[in-house]
Design an enzyme around this catalytic site. Structure first.
Site, mmCIF file in Angstrom:
data_model
loop_
_atom_site.group_PDB
_atom_site.id
_atom_site.type_symbol
_atom_site.label_atom_id
_atom_site.label_comp_id
_atom_site.label_asym_id
_atom_site.label_seq_id
_atom_site.Cartn_x
_atom_site.Cartn_y
_atom_site.Cartn_z
ATOM 1 C CB SER A 129 -0.895 0.009 1.240
ATOM 2 O OG SER A 129 -1.562 1.240 1.385
ATOM 3 C CE1 TYR A 167 -4.340 -2.129 4.847
ATOM 4 C CE2 TYR A 167 -3.421 0.003 4.279
ATOM 5 C CZ TYR A 167 -3.959 -1.215 3.899
ATOM 6 O OH TYR A 167 -4.114 -1.502 2.562
#
Length: 362
Positions: free
Chosen positions: A237, A250
């Site tokens: 990401s 995350y």
């Protein structure tokens, strides 16, 4: 990420940016204005006659020296840009100049974790369209649209469990064969401040987003190494580079996925002498999927430009089809953010402060 990270050129889209900075366009134009200035002025005068009188003087009195300087800069940038891209491709593929050989899509088998929904589902469908057989590892059942496709094989699997992954891997080898492509796509998130994060969820997100990569690689890599042929795709990401409030879990788990990819790439070359086992790391910006449902509207109001699953799945499959490894930052206009940790500390903090205030979940 919010709008401040987007260059004005991004509004034109990658195709137009590539055209503007193409040395194959700026080179000939530079040649014309430096070697045939009289001819250029003649063309501009003729053009001026066909335009409103307001534009006559600017075109007729155009200073070609300014145009020449601009074209020289654009041409130089275009050459550097092309050279940088070529070196990126070569460097990411064990310094090989050509694409990996020996791929025959109808005879290849891919494993996709989290392939029952979102980005993974589209990746599976696109791989099948290429002729591949695909093994889907997921705790969710296949959607009905996939159930009757004979090239899609579903294996219910908890990727956070090494035993579950091993069981699924044995079944795949027994029923289909040895996979040559592994796409570690499964991921979860739930915006939450550090002090509110429970231990159980913290362990779960690291298990799904990071530890599962070790479990799948340990099962499927040995045969790829033995054959010196394969492709491991790690879906990370943009959060690998920038950690935001309520997303420490995350960002940290995706940064771990990036570290996994980098070490794996190096080990394949130097520990296992299998440079033809390709590796690709994928860094999408925020994607509108069920994963962030309920948070997406807030992000868009804050200036975040949401991607669709299609915008992420398409380049992943195109990368596999190219028979080359590499790094995909999606959208490509976000490439600059990958180097944020090398920026001056004050600038890093300015970016994080701005992004943090904009993206903070109320």
């Amino acid at each position: 990420m919010v709008a401040l990270l987007y260059s004005p050129l991004n509004e034109f889209g990658p195709p137009l940016r590539d055209l503007i900075f193409s040395p194959f366009l700026s080179g000939p134009l530079l040649l014309v204005v430096t070697h045939a200035p009289d001819a250029v002025r003649h063309v501009l005068r003729n053009l001026a006659r066909r335009l409103p009188s307001l534009l006559h003087a600017p075109l007729q009195n155009l200073d070609l020296s300014t145009a020449t300087k601009v074209l020289r800069v654009v041409f130089a940038l275009g050459v550097v840009r092309r050279l940088n891209r070529a070196l990126n491709v070569i460097g990411a593929n064990a310094w090989h100049l050509t694409a990996s050989k020996g791929w025959d899509w109808p005879n290849e088998i891919a494993v996709v974790t989290g392939g029952s929904s979102g980005i993974g589902k589209l990746v599976v469908e696109k791989l099948v369209a290429l002729g591949l057989r695909v093994a889907v590892l997921d705790i969710q059942d296949l959607p009905k649209s996939m159930e009757n496709n004979t090239r899609i094989h579903f294996f219910k699997c908890d990727v956070t469990s090494s035993e579950s992954v091993a069981g699924a891997a044995d079944a795949i080898r027994r029923e289909i064969g040895h996979p040559s492509i592994l796409i570690n796509n499964a991921g979860i998130t739930s915006p939450m401040a550090i002090l509110k994060m429970s231990e159980s969820y913290l362990r779960k997100i690291f298990a799904v987003n990071s530890l599962s990569h070790w479990f799948t690689a340990q099962q499927f890599l040995p045969h790829m190494i033995q054959m010196n042929k394969g492709h491991v795709v790690t879906v990370a990401s943009i959060a690998s580079f920038v950690a935001l409030p309520t997303a420490a879990d995350y960002s940290a788990s995706k940064a771990a996925a990036l570290a996994f990819h980098e070490s794996l790439t190096s080990e394949l070359k130097h520990c296992y002498h299998a440079p033809n086992v390709l590796t690709t790391i994928v860094h999408p910006n925020f994607v509108r999927t069920p994963l962030i449902e309920g948070w997406a509207d807030h992000l868009e109001k804050a200036g975040v430009r949401m991607l669709t699953s299609e915008q992420v799945a398409e380049p992943i499959v195109a990368q596999i089809k190219s028979r080359r490894g590499g790094q995909l930052i999606i959208p490509r206009s976000m490439t600059l953010i990958a180097g944020i940790r090398g920026w001056p500390t004050w600038l890093q903090e300015l970016i994080r402060d701005t992004l943090g205030r904009s993206s903070l979940w109320p």
